[in-house]
Enzyme design. Structure first.
Site, PDB file in Angstrom:
ATOM      1  N   HIS A   1      -3.149   7.203   2.341  1.00 39.10           N
ATOM      2  CA  HIS A   1      -3.608   5.911   1.835  1.00 39.10           C
ATOM      3  C   HIS A   1      -5.008   5.647   2.357  1.00 39.10           C
ATOM      4  O   HIS A   1      -5.293   5.805   3.551  1.00 39.10           O
ATOM      5  CB  HIS A   1      -2.638   4.823   2.288  1.00 39.10           C
TER       6      HIS A   1
ATOM      7  N   CYS B   1       0.809  -1.219   0.000  1.00 35.05           N
ATOM      8  CA  CYS B   1       0.000   0.000   0.000  1.00 35.05           C
ATOM      9  C   CYS B   1       0.841   1.267   0.000  1.00 35.05           C
ATOM     10  O   CYS B   1       0.361   2.333  -0.399  1.00 35.05           O
ATOM     11  CB  CYS B   1      -0.940   0.001   1.195  1.00 35.05           C
TER      12      CYS B   1
ATOM     13  N   ASN C   1     -10.139  -0.006  -0.063  1.00 32.10           N
ATOM     14  CA  ASN C   1      -8.679   0.041  -0.033  1.00 32.10           C
ATOM     15  C   ASN C   1      -8.156  -0.505  -1.354  1.00 32.10           C
ATOM     16  O   ASN C   1      -8.254  -1.708  -1.620  1.00 32.10           O
ATOM     17  CB  ASN C   1      -8.166  -0.792   1.140  1.00 32.10           C
TER      18      ASN C   1
END
Length: 325
Positions: free
Chosen positions: A252, A115, A282
């Site tokens: 993020h 990520c 996500n």
């Protein structure tokens, strides 16, 4: 003193057409819209169709970024794709995007920091551009995490989605001061001792299989809120800024609670935080460029704004970069 800066001159994004709501997931696993929203802030996510891959999504986002910059593939001499879900073990997804865009010069390679990949990729491209190693770079975050999810695991399958985002960075001469446009500072960290908290239980060098994502959610939450603010503070310090100077915080997009807790800890007002996790889920390395493109297109991020990007990924790896748009 004059210095080269990596200036953002274009951005773009791509999302699969298929949308999966929380209600649809509740028909598949033991969960509910209320449970998911309360714990994550997510209401929906995009899922790639069988004919959509990480490279096709990445190429679409890259084309949009090039169009936004008024450039073509012939103007690019570096392509970096941040991804944990490549089309193939090799060749790199970046080379497939390079070919799709008709780019025949320069280098193309993937970067894997889960990520945190987009932040690592921006920092890497910045080193190329500010040292004369390239003139213009496509920096892409692209993922098809739906392909590595265990769709029977309600603790993880509700969290992730697919998509891609991209920016074009161009080397331009600046004054060497904090008033310059471009990447002003970056701070990267990794600590491999945390592998078991967030990982995929497969790979070509271990099981010979793709594997599925596994996560200790409470441990990831605790670390994300408690530890990763160090890179944000470091990036501020390197550039001579503090949280009060920030126009936009673009973290993020993992979990609304993590994002808001981190912003509160840093003293960043919530109305200065860009949130897209509610409708994208996500999307790992794609989440920051997707959020950047959203906030640019809707008029929030304007030329001259001071923007902080930040992420944490499996490993753990985490990083932050301060950019004057």
């Amino acid at each position: 003193m004059a210095a080269l800066r990596s200036v953002v001159v274009g951005c773009g994004s791509a999302l699969p057409a298929k949308v999966v709501t929380n209600a649809e997931l509740a028909e598949r696993v033991d969960t509910s819209d209320e449970w998911i929203v309360q714990r994550t802030g997510i209401t929906r996510r995009h899922i790639a169709a069988p004919d959509e891959t990480t490279s096709t999504l990445g190429a679409k986002a890259a084309r949009a970024a090039l169009d936004d910059a008024g450039l073509s593939g012939a103007d690019i001499d570096l392509v970096i794709c941040a991804t944990s879900t490549p089309d193939h073990t090799f060749p790199s997804t970046a080379t497939q995007i390079q070919a799709a865009l008709g780019i025949e010069q320069g280098a193309a390679f993937d970067l894997q920091a889960v990520c945190a990949g987009f932040v690592f990729a921006v920092s890497t491209a910045d080193r190329f551009l500010t040292t004369g190693g390239a003139r213009r770079a496509l920096v892409i975050g692209a993922e098809t995490f739906s392909r590595i999810l265990d769709w029977e695991d309600r603790t993880t399958c509700v969290l992730f989605g697919d998509g891609a985002g991209a920016i074009v960075l161009e080397a331009r001469e600046g004054t060497g001061t904090s008033d310059d446009r471009g990447v002003l500072s970056a701070s990267l960290r990794s600590d491999g001792r945390h592998r078991d908290k967030l990982y995929v239980d497969g790979g070509p060098g271990s099981t010979g299989t793709t594997g599925h994502l596994r996560m200790q959610g409470k441990e990831v939450f605790r670390f994300a809120v408690g530890s990763v603010t160090d890179v944000i503070r470091d990036a501020f310090e390197k550039a001579g800024f503090e949280a009060a100077d920030l126009d936009w915080f673009v973290p993020h997009q993992a979990n609304r609670r993590i994002i808001e807790a981190s912003a509160d800890k840093l003293g960043i007002p919530r109305d200065r935080v860009v949130l897209t996790v509610d409708r994208h889920g996500n999307t790992s390395a794609a989440s920051i460029p997707l959020a950047l493109d959203t906030a640019r297109k809707d008029g929030r991020i304007e030329d001259g704004d001071l923007v902080m990007i930040e992420a944490i990924g499996g490993g753990f790896s985490w990083g932050a970069a301060l950019i004057r748009w």
